[in-house]
Design a protein around this motif. Structure first.
Motif, PDB file in Angstrom:
ATOM      1  N   PHE A   1       1.742  22.828   9.846  1.00  0.00           N
ATOM      2  CA  PHE A   1       0.376  23.295   9.575  1.00  0.00           C
ATOM      3  C   PHE A   1      -0.743  22.350   9.994  1.00  0.00           C
ATOM      4  N   ILE A   2      -0.474  21.061  10.160  1.00  0.00           N
ATOM      5  CA  ILE A   2      -1.546  20.148  10.571  1.00  0.00           C
ATOM      6  C   ILE A   2      -2.075  20.504  11.967  1.00  0.00           C
TER       7      ILE A   2
ATOM      8  N   GLU B   1     -10.658  16.392   3.303  1.00  0.00           N
ATOM      9  CA  GLU B   1     -11.480  16.156   2.110  1.00  0.00           C
ATOM     10  C   GLU B   1     -10.663  16.385   0.845  1.00  0.00           C
ATOM     11  N   TRP B   2      -9.840  17.431   0.837  1.00  0.00           N
ATOM     12  CA  TRP B   2      -8.995  17.708  -0.327  1.00  0.00           C
ATOM     13  C   TRP B   2      -8.014  16.551  -0.550  1.00  0.00           C
ATOM     14  N   VAL B   3      -7.389  16.083   0.529  1.00  0.00           N
ATOM     15  CA  VAL B   3      -6.430  14.982   0.419  1.00  0.00           C
ATOM     16  C   VAL B   3      -7.108  13.738  -0.147  1.00  0.00           C
ATOM     17  N   LEU B   4      -8.246  13.394   0.397  1.00  0.00           N
ATOM     18  CA  LEU B   4      -8.959  12.194  -0.059  1.00  0.00           C
ATOM     19  C   LEU B   4      -9.378  12.316  -1.521  1.00  0.00           C
ATOM     20  N   ARG B   5      -9.968  13.437  -1.889  1.00  0.00           N
ATOM     21  CA  ARG B   5     -10.396  13.661  -3.282  1.00  0.00           C
ATOM     22  C   ARG B   5      -9.190  13.592  -4.229  1.00  0.00           C
ATOM     23  N   THR B   6      -8.109  14.255  -3.861  1.00  0.00           N
ATOM     24  CA  THR B   6      -6.935  14.320  -4.715  1.00  0.00           C
ATOM     25  C   THR B   6      -6.271  12.953  -4.852  1.00  0.00           C
ATOM     26  N   ALA B   7      -6.128  12.234  -3.747  1.00  0.00           N
ATOM     27  CA  ALA B   7      -5.518  10.902  -3.796  1.00  0.00           C
ATOM     28  C   ALA B   7      -6.356   9.958  -4.662  1.00  0.00           C
ATOM     29  N   CYS B   8      -7.664  10.016  -4.531  1.00  0.00           N
ATOM     30  CA  CYS B   8      -8.535   9.168  -5.356  1.00  0.00           C
ATOM     31  C   CYS B   8      -8.396   9.542  -6.836  1.00  0.00           C
ATOM     32  N   PHE B   9      -8.385  10.806  -7.138  1.00  0.00           N
ATOM     33  CA  PHE B   9      -8.243  11.262  -8.521  1.00  0.00           C
ATOM     34  C   PHE B   9      -6.900  10.817  -9.103  1.00  0.00           C
TER      35      PHE B   9
ATOM     36  N   GLY C   1       0.839  -1.192   0.000  1.00  0.00           N
ATOM     37  CA  GLY C   1       0.000   0.000   0.000  1.00  0.00           C
ATOM     38  C   GLY C   1       0.870   1.236   0.000  1.00  0.00           C
ATOM     39  N   CYS C   2       0.222   2.366   0.178  1.00  0.00           N
ATOM     40  CA  CYS C   2       0.982   3.612   0.278  1.00  0.00           C
ATOM     41  C   CYS C   2       0.229   4.579   1.176  1.00  0.00           C
ATOM     42  N   GLU C   3       0.963   5.547   1.636  1.00  0.00           N
ATOM     43  CA  GLU C   3       0.418   6.581   2.513  1.00  0.00           C
ATOM     44  C   GLU C   3       0.535   7.909   1.773  1.00  0.00           C
ATOM     45  N   ALA C   4      -0.551   8.672   1.745  1.00  0.00           N
ATOM     46  CA  ALA C   4      -0.536   9.999   1.115  1.00  0.00           C
ATOM     47  C   ALA C   4      -0.057  11.020   2.146  1.00  0.00           C
ATOM     48  N   LEU C   5       0.960  11.786   1.781  1.00  0.00           N
ATOM     49  CA  LEU C   5       1.534  12.795   2.659  1.00  0.00           C
ATOM     50  C   LEU C   5       1.304  14.168   2.034  1.00  0.00           C
ATOM     51  N   VAL C   6       0.675  15.055   2.770  1.00  0.00           N
ATOM     52  CA  VAL C   6       0.338  16.373   2.223  1.00  0.00           C
ATOM     53  C   VAL C   6       1.421  17.390   2.561  1.00  0.00           C
TER      54      VAL C   6
ATOM     55  N   GLU D   1      -6.544  22.660  15.138  1.00  0.00           N
ATOM     56  CA  GLU D   1      -6.976  23.648  16.133  1.00  0.00           C
ATOM     57  C   GLU D   1      -8.078  24.561  15.592  1.00  0.00           C
ATOM     58  N   SER D   2      -7.982  24.917  14.322  1.00  0.00           N
ATOM     59  CA  SER D   2      -8.922  25.873  13.731  1.00  0.00           C
ATOM     60  C   SER D   2     -10.149  25.215  13.099  1.00  0.00           C
ATOM     61  N   GLY D   3     -10.149  23.887  13.000  1.00  0.00           N
ATOM     62  CA  GLY D   3     -11.262  23.198  12.347  1.00  0.00           C
ATOM     63  C   GLY D   3     -11.083  23.065  10.838  1.00  0.00           C
ATOM     64  N   MET D   4      -9.991  23.593  10.295  1.00  0.00           N
ATOM     65  CA  MET D   4      -9.757  23.494   8.854  1.00  0.00           C
ATOM     66  C   MET D   4      -9.303  22.096   8.433  1.00  0.00           C
ATOM     67  N   ILE D   5      -9.059  21.229   9.414  1.00  0.00           N
ATOM     68  CA  ILE D   5      -8.585  19.879   9.117  1.00  0.00           C
ATOM     69  C   ILE D   5      -9.613  19.088   8.317  1.00  0.00           C
ATOM     70  N   VAL D   6     -10.886  19.375   8.511  1.00  0.00           N
ATOM     71  CA  VAL D   6     -11.928  18.656   7.772  1.00  0.00           C
ATOM     72  C   VAL D   6     -11.824  18.978   6.283  1.00  0.00           C
TER      73      VAL D   6
END
Length: 84
Positions: A59-60, A74-82, A39-44, A65-70
């Motif tokens: 930045f993580i 979502e961006w990571v998941l969408r991008t990795a799938c694409f 497998g592989c791990e996606a690193l942002v 802390e700010s709630g922007m992690i959601v």
């Protein structure tokens, strides 16, 4: 990180999410017994135009802390799938 730098990073992160200033790197997951990749791990990474590439250690925690992690997740998941 002092308060002013933290605020600058948080604002930059908001902009980065809007402009999608991130890229993914993939790290293989290897079975140490067989040497087989299973497998592989996606690193942002954040491609900040002013600061250069910013690692997740900076930045993580701010995104969490700010709630922007959601939105980032979502961006990571969408991008990795694409990409795959």
């Amino acid at each position: 990180v002092n308060i002013e730098e933290k605020l600058r990073l948080m604002e930059g992160l908001r902009v980065a999410l809007d402009l999608q200033q991130f890229h993914l790197m993939y790290q293989p997951k290897v079975d140490m017994r067989s040497g087989r990749i299973f497998g592989c791990e996606a690193l942002v990474r954040w491609d900040d135009p002013a600061r250069g590439v910013i690692g997740p250690d900076r930045f993580i925690p701010l995104a969490e802390e700010s709630g922007m992690i959601v939105a980032l997740g979502e961006w990571v998941l969408r991008t990795a799938c694409f990409q795959n």
